[in-house]
Scaffold this active site. Structure first.
Site, short mmCIF file in Angstrom:
data_model
loop_
_atom_site.label_atom_id
_atom_site.label_comp_id
_atom_site.label_asym_id
_atom_site.label_seq_id
_atom_site.Cartn_x
_atom_site.Cartn_y
_atom_site.Cartn_z
CG ASP A 151 98.71 20.46 -17.22
OD1 ASP A 151 99.17 19.35 -16.92
OD2 ASP A 151 99.41 21.47 -17.40
N GLY B 221 107.53 28.08 -16.15
CA GLY B 221 107.87 29.47 -16.38
C GLY B 221 109.17 29.59 -17.16
CG ASN C 29 99.93 26.74 -22.31
OD1 ASN C 29 99.10 27.01 -23.16
ND2 ASN C 29 100.05 27.42 -21.19
#
Length: 244
Positions: free
Chosen positions: A36, A140, A194
């Protein structure tokens, strides 16, 4: 899919990648191993160098979204895409630019939405087969409820209909289930989740290790990780489709 960040690949190199490939490809269901957000030449050269020696990612992301123009993005990505194709590696690219940063990624403050009108030119120019669009998503935590440009996803889906181009959504931290479903309905077929699995794993392990032996703490945390993955397989409609 097992995703590795470039910093992880740089640390573990060939032996760790081979371990991941063995675990993925020997599983009872199809699992791919993906690199990634490879932005730096040294990470891309490492991945492709390993491929030359028979240790081959299933897919990689050549992330040149930091480029000043789409043309520069293409010029950076295309040589890596051509080399990756020789080893059967599918390549993901990003058109536009996502705000934020995580896990060693560059911190981006000047987000740029994807222009669907440039989609065909961009994917033809790069030669990639997976596109990560910028639709108001970010890397984020979201400080306010996200407002995604679903019209961009729909337009891209229409542009690439029948061409085998897949759309991937980054920046999924904290998204509600209904938003995931809306994105799927409009054309997203790959999500990066993730932190959804990693964070509960770490929280469980940190709490468990205070009173339990290390192997027991690992087992408990792994069960939590597996439950997180199972929930998203159910949510995304991919559960039970391994043989299809």
């Amino acid at each position: 899919m097992i995703m590795l960040f470039p910093v992880t690949l740089q640390y573990g190199k060939g032996p760790f990648l081979q371990f991941c490939l063995n675990a993925a490809h020997q599983a009872s269901v199809p699992i791919a191993v993906h690199l990634d957000h490879a932005t730096d030449p040294e990470h891309l050269e490492l991945a492709l160098g390993l491929a030359e020696n028979g240790i081959v990612f299933d897919s990689i992301m050549v992330d040149a979204s930091h480029a000043e123009t789409d043309e520069e993005n293409i010029s950076i990505a295309r040589p890596y895409v051509d080399r990756a194709r020789k080893y059967g590696i599918a390549v993901e690219v990003e058109l536009g630019r996502l705000e934020g940063g995580e896990a060693g990624l560059r911190m981006i403050s000047d987000a740029k939405l994807t222009s669907p009108a440039k989609g065909a030119m961009f994917m033809s120019g790069t030669g990639a087969v997976i596109l990560a669009p910028s639709i108001g998503n970010l890397h984020g935590l979201y400080l306010k409820p996200p407002s995604f440009r679903q019209d961009i996803i729909r337009d891209l889906r229409s542009t690439f209909k029948g061409q085998g181009i897949l759309l991937c959504l980054h920046g999924t931290d904290g998204l509600p289930d209904e938003l995931f479903k809306e994105c799927i309905a409009n054309g997203i077929s790959k999500f990066n989740i993730n932190s959804w699995a990693r964070d509960p794993y770490l929280e469980t392990f940190t709490a468990s290790i205070q009173s339990k032996p290390f192997p027991d703490a690992i087992e408990e945390a792994t069960e939590v990780f597996a439950k997180s993955c199972d929930r998203f397989m159910e949510l995304f409609g991919s559960k039970g489709k391994a043989e299809q």
